[in-house]
Write a protein that holds these residues in place. Sequence first.
Motif, PDB file in Angstrom:
ATOM      1  N   LEU A   1      -0.518   5.127   9.621  1.00 45.30           N
ATOM      2  CA  LEU A   1       0.462   5.525  10.636  1.00 45.30           C
ATOM      3  C   LEU A   1       1.725   6.111  10.018  1.00 45.30           C
ATOM      4  CD1 LEU A   1       0.088   2.525  13.149  1.00 45.30           C
ATOM      5  CD2 LEU A   1      -1.090   4.721  13.169  1.00 45.30           C
ATOM      6  N   ASN A   2       1.557   6.823   8.912  1.00 43.54           N
ATOM      7  CA  ASN A   2       2.661   7.487   8.229  1.00 43.54           C
ATOM      8  C   ASN A   2       3.173   8.644   9.092  1.00 43.54           C
ATOM      9  OD1 ASN A   2       4.368   8.773   6.446  1.00 43.54           O
ATOM     10  ND2 ASN A   2       2.969   8.646   4.707  1.00 43.54           N
ATOM     11  N   VAL A   3       4.481   8.695   9.321  1.00 43.94           N
ATOM     12  CA  VAL A   3       5.068   9.700  10.215  1.00 43.94           C
ATOM     13  C   VAL A   3       4.775  11.126   9.735  1.00 43.94           C
ATOM     14  CG1 VAL A   3       7.234  10.597  11.155  1.00 43.94           C
ATOM     15  CG2 VAL A   3       6.897   8.133  10.934  1.00 43.94           C
ATOM     16  N   GLY A   4       5.075  11.395   8.446  1.00 41.33           N
ATOM     17  CA  GLY A   4       4.867  12.735   7.901  1.00 41.33           C
ATOM     18  C   GLY A   4       3.413  13.154   7.958  1.00 41.33           C
ATOM     19  N   SER A   5       2.503  12.206   7.760  1.00 44.29           N
ATOM     20  CA  SER A   5       1.073  12.521   7.769  1.00 44.29           C
ATOM     21  C   SER A   5       0.615  12.995   9.135  1.00 44.29           C
ATOM     22  CB  SER A   5       0.259  11.292   7.375  1.00 44.29           C
ATOM     23  OG  SER A   5       0.669  10.808   6.128  1.00 44.29           O
TER      24      SER A   5
ATOM     25  N   SER B   1      -6.976  14.923   2.539  1.00 40.85           N
ATOM     26  CA  SER B   1      -7.360  13.554   2.160  1.00 40.85           C
ATOM     27  C   SER B   1      -6.137  12.677   1.930  1.00 40.85           C
ATOM     28  CB  SER B   1      -8.213  13.532   0.891  1.00 40.85           C
ATOM     29  OG  SER B   1      -8.696  14.787   0.555  1.00 40.85           O
ATOM     30  N   GLY B   2      -5.223  13.166   1.063  1.00 42.07           N
ATOM     31  CA  GLY B   2      -4.083  12.346   0.672  1.00 42.07           C
ATOM     32  C   GLY B   2      -3.086  12.138   1.805  1.00 42.07           C
ATOM     33  N   GLN B   3      -2.932  13.148   2.657  1.00 40.03           N
ATOM     34  CA  GLN B   3      -1.988  13.035   3.762  1.00 40.03           C
ATOM     35  C   GLN B   3      -2.688  12.648   5.058  1.00 40.03           C
ATOM     36  OE1 GLN B   3       0.919  12.656   4.349  1.00 40.03           O
ATOM     37  NE2 GLN B   3       2.315  13.897   3.162  1.00 40.03           N
ATOM     38  N   ALA B   4      -3.519  13.546   5.591  1.00 39.46           N
ATOM     39  CA  ALA B   4      -4.071  13.347   6.932  1.00 39.46           C
ATOM     40  C   ALA B   4      -4.899  12.069   7.018  1.00 39.46           C
ATOM     41  CB  ALA B   4      -4.904  14.552   7.336  1.00 39.46           C
ATOM     42  N   LEU B   5      -5.864  11.917   6.124  1.00 38.79           N
ATOM     43  CA  LEU B   5      -6.779  10.781   6.194  1.00 38.79           C
ATOM     44  C   LEU B   5      -6.062   9.483   5.822  1.00 38.79           C
ATOM     45  CD1 LEU B   5      -9.761  10.790   6.922  1.00 38.79           C
ATOM     46  CD2 LEU B   5     -10.322  10.853   4.492  1.00 38.79           C
ATOM     47  N   THR B   6      -5.501   9.469   4.618  1.00 34.43           N
ATOM     48  CA  THR B   6      -4.845   8.265   4.108  1.00 34.43           C
ATOM     49  C   THR B   6      -3.631   7.887   4.939  1.00 34.43           C
ATOM     50  OG1 THR B   6      -5.594   8.765   1.870  1.00 34.43           O
ATOM     51  CG2 THR B   6      -3.712   7.290   2.075  1.00 34.43           C
TER      52      THR B   6
ATOM     53  N   VAL C   1       0.865  -1.184   0.000  1.00 40.37           N
ATOM     54  CA  VAL C   1       0.000   0.000   0.000  1.00 40.37           C
ATOM     55  C   VAL C   1       0.901   1.234   0.000  1.00 40.37           C
ATOM     56  CG1 VAL C   1      -1.757   1.303   1.263  1.00 40.37           C
ATOM     57  CG2 VAL C   1      -1.862  -1.189   1.197  1.00 40.37           C
ATOM     58  N   TYR C   2       0.652   2.143  -0.955  1.00 41.98           N
ATOM     59  CA  TYR C   2       1.568   3.279  -1.133  1.00 41.98           C
ATOM     60  C   TYR C   2       1.584   4.222   0.072  1.00 41.98           C
ATOM     61  CZ  TYR C   2       3.786   7.440  -2.924  1.00 41.98           C
ATOM     62  OH  TYR C   2       4.620   8.514  -3.078  1.00 41.98           O
ATOM     63  N   LEU C   3       2.792   4.525   0.500  1.00 42.70           N
ATOM     64  CA  LEU C   3       2.995   5.423   1.631  1.00 42.70           C
ATOM     65  C   LEU C   3       3.729   6.659   1.117  1.00 42.70           C
ATOM     66  CD1 LEU C   3       2.300   4.731   4.613  1.00 42.70           C
ATOM     67  CD2 LEU C   3       4.681   4.103   4.925  1.00 42.70           C
TER      68      LEU C   3
ATOM     69  N   THR D   1       6.819   4.595   9.040  1.00 39.51           N
ATOM     70  CA  THR D   1       5.628   4.666   9.887  1.00 39.51           C
ATOM     71  C   THR D   1       6.007   4.972  11.334  1.00 39.51           C
ATOM     72  OG1 THR D   1       5.713   2.311  10.400  1.00 39.51           O
ATOM     73  CG2 THR D   1       4.440   2.963   8.448  1.00 39.51           C
ATOM     74  N   LEU D   2       5.024   5.391  12.127  1.00 41.12           N
ATOM     75  CA  LEU D   2       5.262   5.701  13.535  1.00 41.12           C
ATOM     76  C   LEU D   2       5.845   4.509  14.301  1.00 41.12           C
ATOM     77  CD1 LEU D   2       2.032   7.793  14.268  1.00 41.12           C
ATOM     78  CD2 LEU D   2       4.366   8.666  14.115  1.00 41.12           C
ATOM     79  N   PRO D   3       5.299   3.271  14.133  1.00 33.38           N
ATOM     80  CA  PRO D   3       5.884   2.134  14.848  1.00 33.38           C
ATOM     81  C   PRO D   3       7.364   1.938  14.528  1.00 33.38           C
ATOM     82  CG  PRO D   3       3.763   1.526  13.911  1.00 33.38           C
ATOM     83  CD  PRO D   3       4.089   2.892  13.395  1.00 33.38           C
ATOM     84  N   GLU D   4       7.760   2.210  13.261  1.00 33.33           N
ATOM     85  CA  GLU D   4       9.171   2.051  12.887  1.00 33.33           C
ATOM     86  C   GLU D   4      10.033   3.113  13.554  1.00 33.33           C
ATOM     87  OE1 GLU D   4       8.214   0.182   8.455  1.00 33.33           O
ATOM     88  OE2 GLU D   4       8.731   2.292   8.671  1.00 33.33           O
ATOM     89  N   VAL D   5       9.571   4.365  13.527  1.00 30.71           N
ATOM     90  CA  VAL D   5      10.361   5.464  14.075  1.00 30.71           C
ATOM     91  C   VAL D   5      10.555   5.325  15.585  1.00 30.71           C
ATOM     92  CG1 VAL D   5      10.147   7.911  14.670  1.00 30.71           C
ATOM     93  CG2 VAL D   5      10.049   7.199  12.302  1.00 30.71           C
TER      94      VAL D   5
END
Lengths: 195, 185
Positions: free
Chosen positions: B158-162, B148-153, A81-83, A157-161
Amino acid sequence: MAPFYKYGFFGDEMSLVLAFVLGTGFGFFLERAGFGSARKLAAQFYLYDMSVFKVMFTAIVTAMLGVTYLGWLGWLDLSLVYLVPTHLVPQIVGGLVLGVGFVVGGYCPGTSVASLATGRIDGFVYAFGIGAGTLAYAEVFPWIKGFVNSNELGQVTLPEVFDLPWGLVVFAVVLIAVAGFSAATLVERRFGDKA
Amino acid sequence: MSSDHRPAVMRGSGRPASPYWNPYLAGIGLGLVLLAAFVLVGRGLGASGAFSSSVAWLVNLVAPAHAQSNEYLQGYLGDGTTHPLKAWLVFEVLGVMAGALFSGLLAGRARIMVEKGPRVSTGVRLLCAFAGGILMAFGAHLARGCTSGQALTGGALLNVGSWAFMLMVFVGGYAVAWFMRWQWR
């Protein structure tokens, strides 16, 4: 095994059809929540209606629990899934600028589309502003490119950091969301009468 | 039989608008759509990217040499083998329009109007909307995505930058809310 597109269950054309179908659902629920209205959205920042926070965090928790359980069941390969890559400082600055634009203009890109589709002239003008801003951004891009691409942490991801188990972070987010919902309702009761 | 023959979308106040959904119910619906996007296509929802594709396409129509020499727009034009509007987010945003209109018509909320507080003129409100759109474009491009693309997705993944971005959206919004209250209250 999901994501189906990445495993070649269907091609590009079908993915575009799905884009439209998924978008329909996205727009439907945005409008149902009241997010085609700038007044409803802006209310978040005046504390008498915290729907933006409630809807956003409910959606995040729902999708997060979904990918987590599907991953544990072995049905979804989350690594496919694209991050969006993290560039911490540009994203912090971008968030600040976007937050200001949200209160000044009353929408974000997605909600402006929902608003113009339901006849809101301000939503249409806002979307026009996004177009103008994009044009301006493209012109200044050579000068700010260095900053935009700085501070690269990659797809992380947060868990990784924080070196924590995925499930623990998920659990923490759920707890924070539930606490946030209660707090938001209290805030609405406190400031709601001034609406 | 009503004497008003304009389409329902323009009649507006013909019948009272239904109340909005409970935010948790709408949020679960939104979350399930997002989850479906992850499972089906392996990506989340977005919006700002569709604006970039549209702008790149328009500039390429008007001034092709300029568009193709611009590094940012070039990224959305690609190698010229596919139409710039044949992009995932463009189709998704067209869907957002259809879905929102459907919901708005069902609820009696679709009508031509300007959303604003009681103290601000329509002209000033529209000027603010335009300015807000410009700021939004810069913010979204700096952050590589919007709400949508950052905050929601990215929030759900659990994306750090988001998460950093999302926190700062609220900080930025609350920081200027007091100064902009004449527009909304």
